[in-house]
Design an enzyme around this catalytic site. Structure first.
Site, mmCIF file in Angstrom:
data_model
loop_
_atom_site.group_PDB
_atom_site.id
_atom_site.type_symbol
_atom_site.label_atom_id
_atom_site.label_comp_id
_atom_site.label_asym_id
_atom_site.label_seq_id
_atom_site.Cartn_x
_atom_site.Cartn_y
_atom_site.Cartn_z
ATOM 1 N N GLU A 1 0.807 -1.223 0.000
ATOM 2 C CA GLU A 1 0.000 0.000 0.000
ATOM 3 C C GLU A 1 0.843 1.277 0.000
ATOM 4 O OE1 GLU A 1 -2.890 -0.342 3.152
ATOM 5 O OE2 GLU A 1 -4.228 -1.478 1.846
ATOM 6 N N GLU B 1 -6.899 -7.942 -0.781
ATOM 7 C CA GLU B 1 -7.303 -7.996 0.628
ATOM 8 C C GLU B 1 -8.778 -7.640 0.745
ATOM 9 O OE1 GLU B 1 -5.091 -5.481 3.301
ATOM 10 O OE2 GLU B 1 -3.181 -6.006 2.385
HETATM 11 C C1 GLA Z 1 -4.257 -2.753 4.744
HETATM 12 C C2 GLA Z 1 -2.918 -3.423 4.884
HETATM 13 C C3 GLA Z 1 -2.926 -4.592 5.811
HETATM 14 C C4 GLA Z 1 -3.784 -4.349 7.006
HETATM 15 C C5 GLA Z 1 -5.150 -3.954 6.555
HETATM 16 C C6 GLA Z 1 -6.121 -3.731 7.696
HETATM 17 O O1 GLA Z 1 -4.989 -3.135 3.688
HETATM 18 O O2 GLA Z 1 -2.355 -3.774 3.656
HETATM 19 O O3 GLA Z 1 -1.599 -4.852 6.181
HETATM 20 O O4 GLA Z 1 -3.220 -3.345 7.783
HETATM 21 O O5 GLA Z 1 -5.062 -2.746 5.858
HETATM 22 O O6 GLA Z 1 -7.399 -3.477 7.196
#
Ligand code: GLA
Ligand code: ZN
Length: 674
Positions: free
Chosen positions: A156, A315
């Site tokens: 991210e 995710e």
């Molecule tokens: C992001 C991150 C993860 C985690 C999630 C929690 O998407 O990539 O490592 O912290 O948020 O929602």
């Protein structure tokens, strides 16, 4: 259309999750149990190593990879592949202590302290060097592992750095962009205003909060530079991976419509687009169907960054997250609905954060497949395992694509420029929301909609909708003109074509750069409305639409008036127009109209353009994926009530049942028809 399978090694749609065995190395019993549970939940992939730097390299130069190799081996023996992250998303304390220039500087010029994550300086040579060492080690250890499916770069990406390294890079970037000619930059940024002319590129600072933040040109170029800088950093990681493991594809995970980086520019460097989806389900400000539709927009945005292949939902949360304003549980069935929605819009994966809840720290209450309770008969586990079973049944869908005849333009540059412009009403400009609402209003007619950039090709589309396309970059007006000339149907709204790519206004009438000829109108003034102001557009056929926030006063040349303002001093003047131009049509909607009215207009426009619409009950989505003559149609019930869709025929892939006219959908139910 040919099928494009992302991972021939995995036969079907990936079902996976972030997995952090490094947090449990002192509990071999738990690690063993994990494998049993993963198989039971139908997992086919684990994402490892996202934040594992201190476990790999406890102290500078002291490496430990045994645990990683062992984990990848065990997973592979059990039919589970690995997506391996590079660990650059969070730095070890030893690194920041010894090399503080790796830490970011904020917009007041203050260096951050050690901590948190994804906050490195993108240009610091020492950070790039340390990252390159750890990546090379990873490749030495597991680069050839048969279970390795893909590289996941950092995690991210986001944020800006105002350190001296980055400032120098910014100046070099500008020098290059403006042909080493400072007067060219002065002109492009209108710097004579407030005596802001520069004599040399070395005088230019980024928009520090306690410095020069009043130049629209500078602010915009800083945003573009930040994308450039981040991409340059990302490329430094990718270069190593591509050279040493050329057959392993590369991705990084995006965050929905993230305003800080123009993802489309970064995407050129990636093999696969992936993103992290965390909708705030069951909130108290919009309907559940709206939340789902917002997510559909995000999926379409991601898909269209590489339209020739599926994307990945890297995710999503089993159950809940821990960082929403209110962390409400997903109601039974919603997990499945959201998973199948991702697939319906073109994802070839359903992945989660995270496999097992950690025992401590910032994310200890974040949802996971395995709870602190540790059991496999929880509601969440059962729902996740249910998705695992569903995805097996849908494996034939992997590699199929979405073919949309309707596109909506969304540009990062316009988002930045509209946000920064001094004018209108600061609270209600809402360019992203307007784009999302436009997407929803089209999608609710049962058509698939692409979300594209104004620089993308318009080929293959019958309809293009460009809400609030404030900035016309060079060549875009011409392309839109040709699109209509050749028979395309184009709809634009208030605030179209005010500025060029440097944010200099077009002279001679908006929409500028020749577009006023295509629409047959010129916008002479724009009115900003207070929330208590009210106006309507009345259409000839006896219907009308409520106007909020913005209303332009039009001069009409060749266009036909379809609707007029009801009241105010411009009551009775044109508000919605239609212009025949070449073989196509150009519609101009001069005011912010309510959803129902936009849907009415879109319906007429799609019919005139020959795009088939599918009437749906409110809150039901319809999407299609296809390849090589096979078409999969998805119906998603985004409501808590039963719904019924008429005129559906085919076989339901998830149940095997044949449908010959009526499709019944359970609350939050899904159906995939072949
Ligand atoms: C992001 C991150 C993860 C985690 C999630 C929690 O998407 O990539 O490592 O912290 O948020 O929602
Ligand atoms: Zn920096």
């Amino acid at each position: 259309m040919k099928r494009r399978v992302l991972f021939p090694k995995i036969n079907g749609i990936i079902h996976g999750t972030d997995y952090n065995p490094e947090q449990w190395l002192d509990r071999p019993d738990i690690l063993e149990e994990d494998i049993r549970l993963m198989k039971k939940a139908g997992m086919t992939e684990m994402t490892l190593g996202v934040f594992s730097w201190t476990t790999y390299e406890r102290k500078e130069g002291e490496f430990h990879f045994e645990w990683l190799k062992k984990t990848m081996d065990t997973l592979y023996e059990n039919g589970i592949h690995t997506i391996l992250a590079t660990p650059s998303g969070a730095r070890p304390a030893w690194l920041d202590e010894k090399y503080p220039e790796a830490m970011r500087v904020d917009s007041y010029g203050v260096r951050a302290h050690h901590g948190v994550r994804h906050n490195h300086c993108m240009s610091a040579p020492v950070y790039r060097e340390k990252v390159s060492i750890i990546i090379n080690k990873l490749i030495d250890e597991v680069g050839n592992h048969p279970g390795l499916l893909m590289w996941h770069i950092s995690n991210e990406f986001g944020g800006e750095c105002y350190c001296s390294h980055c400032v120098k890079c910014f100046q070099n970037y500008l020098e290059e962009k403006f042909d080493h000619d400072i007067e060219k930059l002065n002109k492009a940024w209108w710097n004579t205003f407030w005596s802001h002319d520069y004599n040399d590129f070395s005088q230019i600072e980024p928009p520090y909060r306690n410095g020069e933040y009043s130049s629209m040109g500078l602010n915009l170029e800083w945003k573009r530079f930040t994308t450039w800088n981040m991409t340059d950093y990302m490329k430094s990681e990718i270069a190593i991976l591509r050279e040493r493991t050329p057959e392993i594809p590369v991705t990084t995970n995006y965050m929905e419509l993230f305003p800080g980086l123009d993802y489309r520019i970064m995407s050129k460097e990636l093999d696969v687009i992936s993103w992290d989806s965390y909708p705030q389900f069951h909130n108290d400000w919009e309907t559940f169907a709206d939340t789902m539709a917002n997510t559909a927009f995000n999926h379409a945005l991601m898909r269209c960054m590489k339209k020739d292949r599926p994307f990945m939902m890297m995710e999503s949360a089993p159950g809940l997250v821990n960082w929403h304003s209110c962390n409400k549980m997903q109601r039974p069935g919603v997990h499945r609905l959201a998973a199948i929605q991702a697939v319906a819009l073109g994802s070839d994966s359903v992945q989660y954060f995270q496999w097992r809840k950690g025992r401590g720290s910032y994310e200890q209450y974040h949802g996971a497949v395995i709870d602190h309770l540790g059991m496999d008969d929880t509601r969440i586990f059962r729902e996740v395992a249910g998705v695992g079973a569903d995805l097996k049944k849908l494996s034939g869908i992997s590699g199929t694509l979405v073919k949309a005849e309707t596109a909506m333009i969304f540009d990062w540059d316009t988002m930045w420029a509209v946000d920064d412009m001094r004018g209108l009403s600061q609270e209600t400009k809402e360019y992203p929301k307007t784009c999302v609402d436009t997407f929803k209003n089209l999608m609710r007619l049962g058509v698939d909609v692409d979300v594209i950039a104004s620089e993308d090709s318009f080929e293959g589309y019958k309809v293009i909708v460009a809400p609030m396309l404030y900035m016309l970059k060079s060549g875009v007006a011409d392309k839109l003109k040709k699109f209509v000339e050749n028979g395309g149907h184009l709809l634009a709204t208030y605030l179209t074509g005010y500025v060029d790519e440097n944010q200099l206004n077009f002279l001679g009438g908006f929409p500028g750069d020749g577009l006023n000829e295509v629409f047959g109108v010129i916008s002479e003034e724009i009115d900003s409305l207070y929330p208590s102001d009210s106006n309507y557009v009345d259409f000839g056929e006896g219907w009308s639409g409520h106007v909020s926030d913005y209303a332009e006063f039009l001069r009409v040349s060749t266009a036909k008036t379809c609707g007029t303002y009801r009241s105010d001093y411009y009551g009775g003047t044109p508000a919605v127009t239609e212009n025949t131009y070449g073989k196509g049509k150009a519609y101009y909607v001069a005011a912010r109209l309510e959803d129902a009215a936009m849907q009415h207009l879109f319906k007429d426009m799609l019919a005139s353009a020959g795009v088939q619409v599918f009437p749906l009950p409110e809150g039901v989505e319809r999407h299609t994926r296809m390849a090589e003559g096979t078409e999969y149609v998805f119906y998603l019930n985004c409501t808590a009530e039963k719904q019924c869709v008429e005129q559906v025929t085919g076989t339901q892939l998830l149940t095997g049942e044949k449908i010959s006219s009526k499709l019944e959908l359970e609350p939050y139910g899904v159906s995939v028809i072949l």
